[in-house]
Enzyme design. Structure first.
Site, short mmCIF file in Angstrom:
data_model
loop_
_atom_site.label_atom_id
_atom_site.label_comp_id
_atom_site.label_asym_id
_atom_site.label_seq_id
_atom_site.Cartn_x
_atom_site.Cartn_y
_atom_site.Cartn_z
N ARG A 123 0.94 -1.20 -0.09
CA ARG A 123 0.13 0.09 -0.19
C ARG A 123 0.82 1.26 0.00
NH1 ARG A 123 -5.45 -0.43 0.99
NH2 ARG A 123 -6.16 -2.17 0.59
N ARG A 125 -2.73 6.95 0.09
CA ARG A 125 -2.97 8.06 1.15
C ARG A 125 -1.97 8.53 1.84
NH1 ARG A 125 -8.17 5.36 2.87
NH2 ARG A 125 -6.68 3.76 2.81
N ARG A 165 -5.84 12.74 -6.23
CA ARG A 165 -7.06 12.00 -5.78
C ARG A 165 -8.19 13.00 -5.43
NH1 ARG A 165 -11.00 10.15 -4.16
NH2 ARG A 165 -11.35 7.90 -3.06
N ASP A 208 -6.54 -2.33 -7.76
CA ASP A 208 -7.12 -3.02 -6.63
C ASP A 208 -7.51 -4.36 -6.85
OD1 ASP A 208 -8.43 -1.73 -3.79
OD2 ASP A 208 -9.45 -3.44 -4.38
N TYR A 242 -15.52 -10.99 -0.62
CA TYR A 242 -16.15 -9.62 -0.86
C TYR A 242 -17.36 -9.92 -1.61
CZ TYR A 242 -12.21 -6.72 1.29
OH TYR A 242 -11.59 -6.33 2.15
C1 LIG Z 1 -8.28 -6.27 0.77
C2 LIG Z 1 -7.54 -5.46 -0.43
C3 LIG Z 1 -8.34 -4.39 -1.06
N1 LIG Z 1 -7.35 -4.00 -1.94
C4 LIG Z 1 -6.31 -4.49 -1.70
C5 LIG Z 1 -6.28 -5.58 -0.80
C6 LIG Z 1 -5.18 -6.63 -0.34
C7 LIG Z 1 -4.17 -6.03 0.34
C8 LIG Z 1 -4.50 -5.44 1.89
O1 LIG Z 1 -5.14 -6.57 2.62
O2 LIG Z 1 -4.43 -4.40 2.36
C9 LIG Z 1 -4.99 -4.37 -2.82
C10 LIG Z 1 -4.66 -2.92 -2.88
N2 LIG Z 1 -5.27 -1.78 -2.93
C11 LIG Z 1 -4.72 -0.76 -3.34
C12 LIG Z 1 -3.57 -1.31 -3.74
C13 LIG Z 1 -2.42 -0.26 -4.58
C14 LIG Z 1 -1.19 -0.66 -4.58
C15 LIG Z 1 -0.50 -0.27 -3.42
O3 LIG Z 1 -0.14 -1.38 -2.54
O4 LIG Z 1 -0.02 0.73 -2.98
C16 LIG Z 1 -3.58 -2.69 -3.64
C17 LIG Z 1 -2.24 -3.86 -3.87
C18 LIG Z 1 -5.21 0.46 -3.66
C19 LIG Z 1 -6.09 1.06 -2.80
N3 LIG Z 1 -7.54 0.46 -2.32
C20 LIG Z 1 -7.89 1.34 -1.74
C21 LIG Z 1 -7.44 2.75 -1.36
C22 LIG Z 1 -8.01 3.91 -0.75
C23 LIG Z 1 -9.07 4.37 -1.36
C24 LIG Z 1 -8.81 5.96 -1.83
O5 LIG Z 1 -7.71 6.57 -2.19
O6 LIG Z 1 -9.77 6.63 -1.52
C25 LIG Z 1 -6.08 2.49 -2.20
C26 LIG Z 1 -4.96 3.40 -2.24
C27 LIG Z 1 -9.55 1.22 -1.11
C28 LIG Z 1 -9.61 -0.43 -0.66
N4 LIG Z 1 -9.61 -1.41 -1.47
C29 LIG Z 1 -9.89 -2.65 -0.48
C30 LIG Z 1 -10.20 -2.08 0.75
C31 LIG Z 1 -10.67 -2.96 1.91
C32 LIG Z 1 -10.10 -0.77 0.54
C33 LIG Z 1 -10.72 0.41 1.60
C34 LIG Z 1 -9.89 0.37 2.82
C35 LIG Z 1 -8.46 0.98 2.50
O7 LIG Z 1 -8.69 2.24 1.90
O8 LIG Z 1 -7.55 0.28 2.58
C36 LIG Z 1 -9.80 -4.05 -1.01
#
Ligand SMILES: Cc1c2[nH]c(c1CCC(=O)O)Cc1[nH]c(c(CCC(=O)O)c1C)Cc1[nH]c(c(CCC(=O)O)c1C)Cc1[nH]c(c(C)c1CCC(=O)O)C2
Length: 341
Positions: A25, A29, A38, A75, A152
């Site tokens: 991640r 943010r 964003r 994602d 999910y």
């Molecule tokens: C479970 C999961 C998700 N997405 C992901 C997982 C597996 C990794 C983990 O367990 O953390 C994987 C993921 N999601 C995102 C990436 C981008 C690359 C990175 O790692 O930097 C990666 C590799 C961007 C994202 N995915 C998300 C954001 C935040 C959204 C935003 O910018 O408003 C980002 C940058 C949103 C997201 N996406 C998901 C959730 C539960 C959420 C909301 C909670 C959160 O914000 O972490 C599903």
């Protein structure tokens, strides 16, 4: 071609002059430049689905944090969408599926997605990013593990228990397997296409592994991860990160993956004993980055010491939390880079 191939060499199990480092991640943010971009957009999906912008935020942490790998900005939930189940990303709440999988008919309606047709925007982002990186660091592609995607698709949103998804495994195991098979077929084609489009490493995220009892984990998750690893064998190094599934390490050790990701509850020395010659990745507690600079440095050094005795890729034990100070992330990265175990 690669100017910095530390990550790839460590993933292959080769000796490196220092330990490579990146953060799950890292694109997101924690960086003000991410939040600025964003904020100008309609939402998360616009960023994910616009390859030039996804590429820009993929490279931001390489510039700002000096990490040894880039992970494509996307994602895990793009896969259920490609299969026919649309997701929304609700501001400050997280993902939401307006429709969920409840019945055999719902599973029948899903397609095994053609990545070129339904995930072309991710493949384009990979191509653009690979070119823009110009060999600075390797590019990581990824997908969710089939069980985490099922969780999910059945639950419809995040949950502490995912009890609707887990209920399906008890009440309708055959249906769960049919769904997992479709997700697995989609994921294999998608990851192969990511490699063709420029991904040099792949990571499989099984974020909800830890909610399953071990027997269910073997039957409903590890089995499908093994199929994915087998289909990718020989293509690029694959990392399996199954959060909370400490009991499954011997199973991962038997798969043709190269690297096993550890969360912060796992003991690296114990995993080394169980994982044969695999490279290990991880596992600083993300909350350790809330400490002072000195505390971050000491915690990072303690973590590095625990991974002695075999190939290691430094990372956190899960994704970096959004309210982490990027200066402390730099301390983490720099401490790894200075370390000469
Ligand atoms: C479970 C999961 C998700 N997405 C992901 C997982 C597996 C990794 C983990 O367990 O953390 C994987 C993921 N999601 C995102 C990436 C981008 C690359 C990175 O790692 O930097 C990666 C590799 C961007 C994202 N995915 C998300 C954001 C935040 C959204 C935003 O910018 O408003 C980002 C940058 C949103 C997201 N996406 C998901 C959730 C539960 C959420 C909301 C909670 C959160 O914000 O972490 C599903």
């Amino acid at each position: 071609m690669l100017k910095n191939d530390l990550f790839l060499r460590a993933a292959r199990g080769e000796a490196t002059e220092r330990t490579p480092v990146w953060l799950m991640r890292q694109a997101g943010r924690i960086l003000p430049q991410y939040r600025a971009l964003r904020g100008r957009l309609s939402g998360f999906k616009e960023l994910v689905e616009t390859p030039e912008l996804a590429s820009e935020v993929t490279i931001q942490p390489v510039d700002a944090l000096d990490v040894d790998a880039a992970i494509i900005f996307s994602d895990i939930l793009v896969v259920p969408e490609a299969m026919g189940l649309t997701y929304e990303m609700v501001e400050a709440r997280g993902p939401l599926f307006p429709e969920v999988i409840k019945s055999a008919a719902d599973v029948d309606r899903l397609r095994v997605a053609d990545p070129h047709e339904h995930l072309g925007y991710v493949l384009d982002a990979l191509r653009i990013t690979r070119k823009a990186l110009n060999g600075r660091v390797p590019l990581i592609g990824f997908a969710g593990a089939p069980f985490t995607i099922l969780a999910y698709m059945v639950e419809g949103h995040g949950s502490k228990t995912f009890s609707k998804a887990r209920r399906l495994l008890y009440q309708e195991p055959a249906l769960a397997h049919r769904l997992l098979e479709k997700i697995t077929a989609t994921t294999i084609a998608y990851l192969q296409a990511q490699v063709e489009a420029g991904a040099q490493v792949l990571q499989i995220f099984d974020s909800w592994a830890g909610i399953l009892p071990p027997a269910h984990y073997s039957e409903f998750s590890a089995r499908y991860i093994a199929q994915i690893c087998a289909a990718l064998d020989g293509l690029v190094p694959v990392t399996v990160f199954a959060k909370g599934a400490w009991w499954a390490i011997p199973e991962f050790a038997a798969m043709p993956c190269r690297t096993i990701g550890l969360d912060w509850n796992q003991d690296p020395q114990q995993v080394r004993r169980e994982a044969g010659n695999k490279t290990l990745q991880g596992n600083l507690d993300p909350c350790a980055l809330y400490g002072s600079r000195e505390q971050v440095k000491a915690a990072t050094q303690a973590m590095l010491r625990q991974f002695a005795g075999g190939p290691h890729i430094a990372n956190l034990g899960h994704g970096v939390y959004p309210d982490t100070n990027p200066d402390n992330v730099r301390v983490f990265v720099d401490t790894v880079k200075e370390w000469r175990g």
